[in-house]
Design an enzyme around this catalytic site. Structure first.
Site, short mmCIF file in Angstrom:
data_model
loop_
_atom_site.label_atom_id
_atom_site.label_comp_id
_atom_site.label_asym_id
_atom_site.label_seq_id
_atom_site.Cartn_x
_atom_site.Cartn_y
_atom_site.Cartn_z
N ARG A 252 0.84 -1.11 0.05
CA ARG A 252 0.00 -0.09 -0.13
C ARG A 252 0.97 1.22 0.03
O ARG A 252 1.72 1.26 1.19
CB ARG A 252 -0.98 0.15 1.18
CG ARG A 252 -1.80 1.32 1.53
CD ARG A 252 -2.73 1.54 0.42
NE ARG A 252 -3.56 2.78 0.66
CZ ARG A 252 -3.20 4.09 0.13
NH1 ARG A 252 -2.12 4.32 -0.35
NH2 ARG A 252 -4.32 4.79 0.48
N HIS B 35 1.97 7.22 1.67
CA HIS B 35 0.96 8.04 1.36
C HIS B 35 0.86 8.68 2.74
O HIS B 35 1.32 8.36 3.88
CB HIS B 35 -0.28 7.34 1.10
CG HIS B 35 -0.89 6.63 2.06
ND1 HIS B 35 -0.38 5.33 2.43
CD2 HIS B 35 -2.04 6.71 3.00
CE1 HIS B 35 -1.24 4.66 2.99
NE2 HIS B 35 -2.07 5.63 3.47
N HIS C 68 -2.68 11.25 4.92
CA HIS C 68 -4.02 11.69 4.80
C HIS C 68 -4.31 12.57 6.06
O HIS C 68 -3.82 12.30 6.99
CB HIS C 68 -4.97 10.47 4.48
CG HIS C 68 -4.61 9.37 5.28
ND1 HIS C 68 -4.74 9.08 6.82
CD2 HIS C 68 -4.01 8.21 4.82
CE1 HIS C 68 -4.41 8.04 7.09
NE2 HIS C 68 -3.76 7.47 5.88
N GLU D 106 -5.25 7.10 11.36
CA GLU D 106 -5.42 5.78 10.71
C GLU D 106 -5.40 4.85 12.00
O GLU D 106 -4.08 4.73 12.56
CB GLU D 106 -4.47 5.57 9.65
CG GLU D 106 -4.51 3.97 9.00
CD GLU D 106 -3.88 3.88 8.13
OE1 GLU D 106 -3.72 4.56 7.23
OE2 GLU D 106 -3.04 2.86 7.80
N HIS E 278 3.18 7.17 5.83
CA HIS E 278 3.14 5.74 6.11
C HIS E 278 3.13 4.72 4.89
O HIS E 278 2.81 5.11 3.90
CB HIS E 278 2.35 5.41 7.44
CG HIS E 278 0.92 5.75 7.12
ND1 HIS E 278 0.29 7.03 7.26
CD2 HIS E 278 -0.12 4.90 6.39
CE1 HIS E 278 -0.78 6.88 6.85
NE2 HIS E 278 -1.05 5.83 6.23
#
Ligand code: MN
Ligand code: MN
Length: 399
Positions: free
Chosen positions: A108, A111, A113, A117, A156
């Site tokens: 993944r 990135h 955001h 999370e 992360h």
């Protein structure tokens, strides 16, 4: 149905006997609880409380159940992801959830955001990496039952390890958040002028000669080296509080004949500053007792088994729904609720809250610690009867 049992059923209905049982009503072959028209029997069998709710249910309440199996799944060469957000599940305003699968080696992409999370590993193993705003680094390997937490805006990555990659649940502290709207390293590089990229990093343009023109999101990659080698690549400090946590290794906060409860929030998982959670395991017939949460809405993820939950919202409103593995449940802040294991296997679920701490108020605690004459006056009973309430009140009661 023969005429005698038919007459019996009609008589039972007429006297209200069908409505007095504490559990679900019986499905009638005919009479008022029969359903002779078209129906989806598989779905009906999974949701018995929808058609025949407990007679104590009443009023108009929004749905608080959403199964991941109804969600669109975004597939890639390295795995897939599906999400439950307010778009499909309007009541769930405080948390959005993602179920993600990465095959061995698949990444993944790096990135970040806006929301924080929180994650729970449901299968396999993964390597996670991150840095904090001081440039301090973090990398760890996580396995089934482990958590991680990345604060808002911290960059992360997640990578599936051998032998078969991983699957995990992500919870973001914003019900509107979409997993498709994260900020990705490839996307940023593809949308920055080359002279700015090279000047910013002090490098030549050849570093970006093969950079992808579009985001990778989830992509296959070789398995990473041993964690010790991944940790030795830089002399930079590590983050002071780890972003991962071994929840299953934690001694239960409660353990009894009915099951176990493990609570994890910023008091024991220091990095988890905006998400609190509980992992609950109920034995067959056991009950997560009547309670509510004064500090936050509860977002639930069911890991295994079958159960039912009734939510009480005041104004005589109560609604019951059935849950099994892969379902999401939701309880608004301060709505009363219980969860009961209705199956023959253990019922396992996560309670997740957008809060730095876990908090609950139980009906038993309230009734046991209020002047008995006062409580007795509400119920029209002898105050001494209140001494039979289980003490100390526990979060789980056996059958
Ligand atoms: Mn993320
Ligand atoms: Mn609860």
């Amino acid at each position: 149905m023969d005429p005698v049992s038919r007459r019996h059923m009609l008589a039972a209905t007429a006297t209200g006997a069908l409505l007095t049982a504490g559990g679900p009503r019986a499905l009638g072959a005919d009479g008022p609880t029969s359903d002779p028209g078209p129906q989806n029997r598989a779905l009906g069998a999974q949701n018995p409380s929808a058609f025949l709710p407990p007679p104590t249910d009443h009023g108009d309440m929004p749905t608080f159940k959403y199964p991941y199996n109804l969600e669109h799944t975004r597939h890639t060469d390295g795995g897939w992801a599906r999400q439950v957000t307010v778009k499909d599940f309007p009541i769930a305003r405080s948390i959005a959830g993602v179920d993600m699968r990465l095959i061995a080696g698949a990444v993944r992409e790096l990135h970040w955001h806006l929301p924080a999370e929180w994650a729970y590993m449901t299968y396999g193993r993964a390597r996670i990496t991150a840095i904090d705003p001081q440039g301090r680094r973090f990398a760890a390997d996580v396995a089934e039952g482990d958590l991680w937490f990345f604060p808002s805006g911290y960059p992360h990555s997640i990578q599936g390890l051998g032998p078969d990659g991983c699957e995990f649940l992500l919870a973001f502290d914003d019900g509107k958040f979409s997993e498709d709207s994260t900020l990705l390293i490839t996307d940023w590089i593809a949308h920055t002028p080359m002279d700015v990229l090279t000047q910013s990093l002090g490098v030549g343009a050849e570093l970006f000669a093969h950079a992808p023109k579009r985001e990778l999101y989830i992509f296959p990659a070789p398995l990473p080296p041993e964690l010790s080698r991944d940790l030795a690549h830089s002399a930079q400090d590590f983050v002071p509080e780890p972003f991962s946590y071994a929840l299953h290794a934690q001694r239960p906060n409660f353990a009894g004949p009915g099951g176990t409860v493990r609570i994890v929030d910023s008091s024991n998982f220091k990095a988890s500053s905006t998400i609190a959670a509980a992992l609950v395991e109920l034995n067959p017939g056991a009950l997560r007792v009547l309670h509510w949460h004064p500090n936050a809405d509860e977002w639930q993820y069911y890991l295994g088994g079958t159960g039912r939950m009734t939510v009480f919202a005041g104004e005589s409103k109560a609604r019951t729904a059935d849950f099994s593995a892969g379902d999401v449940g939701y309880v608004e802040r301060s709505s009363g609720h219980y969860i009961q294991n209705t199956g023959s296997d253990p019922l396992r679920f996560l309670e997740i809250f957008a809060s730095d701490h876990y908090a609950e108020v139980t009906l038993a605690d309230w009734m046991a610690n209020t002047p008995p004459e006062l409580v007795a006056a509400h119920l029209g009973i002898d105050p001494r009867l209140l001494e039979t309430i289980v003490r100390p009140p526990t979060p789980v009661m056996p059958r």
